[in-house]
Design an enzyme around this catalytic site. Structure first.
Site, PDB file in Angstrom:
ATOM      1  N   ARG A 153       0.228  14.623  13.175  1.00 29.02           N
ATOM      2  CA  ARG A 153       0.722  14.395  11.801  1.00 29.02           C
ATOM      3  C   ARG A 153       0.661  15.646  10.920  1.00 29.02           C
ATOM      4  NH1 ARG A 153      -1.333   8.615   9.689  1.00 29.02           N
ATOM      5  NH2 ARG A 153       0.511   8.820   8.381  1.00 29.02           N
ATOM      6  N   CYS A 163      -5.489  12.930  13.004  1.00 33.28           N
ATOM      7  CA  CYS A 163      -5.482  11.485  12.752  1.00 33.28           C
ATOM      8  C   CYS A 163      -5.497  10.778  14.104  1.00 33.28           C
ATOM      9  CB  CYS A 163      -4.219  11.117  11.975  1.00 33.28           C
ATOM     10  SG  CYS A 163      -3.953   9.356  11.824  1.00 33.28           S
ATOM     11  N   ARG A 200      -8.605  -0.986   4.502  1.00 25.92           N
ATOM     12  CA  ARG A 200      -7.830   0.094   3.886  1.00 25.92           C
ATOM     13  C   ARG A 200      -6.431  -0.378   3.512  1.00 25.92           C
ATOM     14  NH1 ARG A 200      -7.798   5.723   6.813  1.00 25.92           N
ATOM     15  NH2 ARG A 200      -6.447   6.003   4.985  1.00 25.92           N
ATOM     16  N   ASP A 246       4.761   0.656  12.073  1.00 28.91           N
ATOM     17  CA  ASP A 246       3.575  -0.034  11.544  1.00 28.91           C
ATOM     18  C   ASP A 246       3.509  -1.498  11.962  1.00 28.91           C
ATOM     19  OD1 ASP A 246       3.564   1.802   8.373  1.00 28.91           O
ATOM     20  OD2 ASP A 246       2.957   2.364  10.401  1.00 28.91           O
ATOM     21  N   LYS A 256       0.844  -1.210   0.000  1.00 26.92           N
ATOM     22  CA  LYS A 256       0.000   0.000   0.000  1.00 26.92           C
ATOM     23  C   LYS A 256       0.875   1.255   0.000  1.00 26.92           C
ATOM     24  CE  LYS A 256      -1.703   1.532   4.016  1.00 26.92           C
ATOM     25  NZ  LYS A 256      -1.364   2.932   4.343  1.00 26.92           N
ATOM     26  N   ASN A 257       1.877   1.285   0.891  1.00 28.17           N
ATOM     27  CA  ASN A 257       2.664   2.505   1.082  1.00 28.17           C
ATOM     28  C   ASN A 257       3.692   2.757  -0.006  1.00 28.17           C
ATOM     29  OD1 ASN A 257       1.107   3.024   3.254  1.00 28.17           O
ATOM     30  ND2 ASN A 257       2.604   2.401   4.779  1.00 28.17           N
TER      31      ASN A 257
END
Ligand code: EPZ
Length: 416
Positions: free
Chosen positions: A121, A116, A396, A304, A22-23
């Site tokens: 952030r 967030c 997501r 993460d 995803k990133n």
């Protein structure tokens, strides 16, 4: 609203194929804005965030053709350099459109991402870097309004390591006039994957993967084809899950070299891990040992993976100290784990996890993407039934995770 129902206590066995990252995919989709020619991407994950990014690009004038994990993007008719609040509020990574729009079209109007769950952030370093390249930026009615005839190369020192900040400025610099130096740059593998894609499009970049990246601006970029790197956080999540549940699994289509810090910690917990070019095999047949973790920018232990390791430590033998140094509010999952019988104390940015013999299933609620992965791991371990609410967070960033877990023998299903 959909929930996940898990009946825990089963070891995981078999093969699992890892999806694209995803990133890496999110900034690379935005790289399509940098050229009028077609960018063809393979190994694109099936995620809600990818869907949101495609919606964002489409309303700017980008055409997209998707065939399974292959995606062809064309920004030849790019005519609307705007990222509206309604989309940006659902996915803060939309900020990654700012640099490419500004450097390609000379103007961009991008909604500020807002707050967030895991921390404040801010995006001040993105803005400061673009201003150093000669952009005129004003914040008005919640939007970043940026203009520049042509950005100019600059020396930019980022006082905090920022992943999307590095990516945004790197994309802005590829079409700028002159040389840009990004210092204290992020070294994450996703930054390297983006740079590799940009180089295939004709960009001139050196030093990606180190803390100093040099970009020589060019007049235009051309089309290219690129395969998105495998998702190291999805890989790490499955590795942590089997270390907690016990079992033997093989992870296919992955990239072991991007997970050294994680694999080392799992070996300390007692797992047996072997890897080859694109596969990892892991076996675990005993109670894990508690492992201390401290998050920091790559190549250190990734933030993460923090939540997943807290889940693992809840049933490990001993006491673990987990310190979060990147985000100021990334322990929302702890109180949910306590509902399952975990014993965890929080002191500032540190969680002290006292391993217990067992967790017991209960209803819990996901608060963000990695917190939801943490609750899935806890549910796979817990006796009885765990019901996880708000799993839209999971969708997501995880490509059909429950289907993959069922294939590994887990008792997990989606329910309303
Ligand atoms: C990226 O977010 C990832 N997201 C995050 O993954 C990941 O947790 C994070 O990097 C850290 O590894 C994507 O790549 C889409 P940062 P990013 O800018 O770039 C501060 C997931 O679970 N900062 O590296 O937004 C910031 O507040 C997500 O997949 C500033 O102060 O993170 C934080 O404390 C969650 N000013 C620190 O830097 C700025 O302008 C690192 O944030 C920018 C950042």
């Amino acid at each position: 609203m959909q929930k996940l129902k898990i009946r825990g206590g089963k070891p995981l066995r078999g093969d699992v194929r890892i999806s694209g990252a995803k990133n890496a995919a999110l900034p690379i989709l935005c790289a399509s804005l940098l050229t009028a020619e077609t960018l063809t991407l393979r190994n694109v994950p099936q995620l809600n965030d990818i869907g949101t990014m495609l919606k964002l690009l489409a309303q700017m004038g980008v055409t997209a053709q998707r065939d399974g994990e292959t995606l062809a993007l064309n920004a030849g008719s790019l005519d609307n350099p705007v990222a509206p609040y309604d989309l940006v509020k659902t996915m803060r990574a939309s900020i990654l459109a700012l640099g490419p729009l500004l450097t390609r079209l000379g103007e961009a109007k991008v909604s500020l991402p807002g707050g967030c769950a895991i921390g404040a952030r801010p995006v001040d370093l993105h803005i400061k870097g673009l201003e150093a390249m000669g952009a005129t930026i004003r914040i008005e009615a919640g939007y970043i309004h940026a203009t520049a005839k042509r950005l100019k190369g600059a020396r930019i020192f980022m006082d905090t390591v920022t992943v999307t900040g590095t990516e945004n400025l790197m994309m802005a610099a590829v079409l700028a006039d002159g040389r840009t130096l990004l210092e204290n740059a992020a070294r994450e593998p996703e930054v390297v994957d983006l740079a590799d894609c940009l180089i295939k499009m004709g960009a001139r970049i050196q030093g990606h993967g180190s803390d100093t990246i040099t970009i020589e601006g060019v007049a235009t970029l051309h089309g290219a084809a690129h395969a998105i790197m495998p998702d190291r956080i999805e890989t790490g999540t499955f590795l942590a899950a089997v270390t907690a549940t016990g079992g033997d699994i093989r992870l296919l289509n992955t990239q072991p070299g991007t997970l050294d810090a994680v694999i080392e910690k799992l070996r300390d917990a007692g797992a047996t891990i072997a890897s080859s070019a694109d596969q990892i095999s892991i076996a675990m047949h005993k109670r894990p040992l508690s492992i201390n973790v401290r998050t920091a920018p790559y190549p250190a232990f990734p933030t993460d993976m923090q939540a997943q390791f807290i889940a693992l430590n809840t049933i490990a033998s001993g006491t673990a100290v987990v310190t979060e140094t990147i985000f100021e509010n990334r322990f929302m999952h702890v109180q949910e784990l306590v509902r399952l019988g975990a014993r965890i104390d929080i002191e500032g940015n540190t969680a002290i996890v006292h391993g217990v013999d067992k967790l017991t299933g209960a209803a819990v609620m996901a608060t963000d993407l990695r917190a939801s992965a943490c609750l899935v791991i806890a549910g796979l371990v817990a006796e009885g039934e765990t019901l996880i609410d708000r799993i839209y967070h999971l969708d997501r960033g995880y490509d059909h995770i429950e289907k993959k877990l069922v294939a590994l023998g887990a008792d997990i299903e989606r329910c309303n």
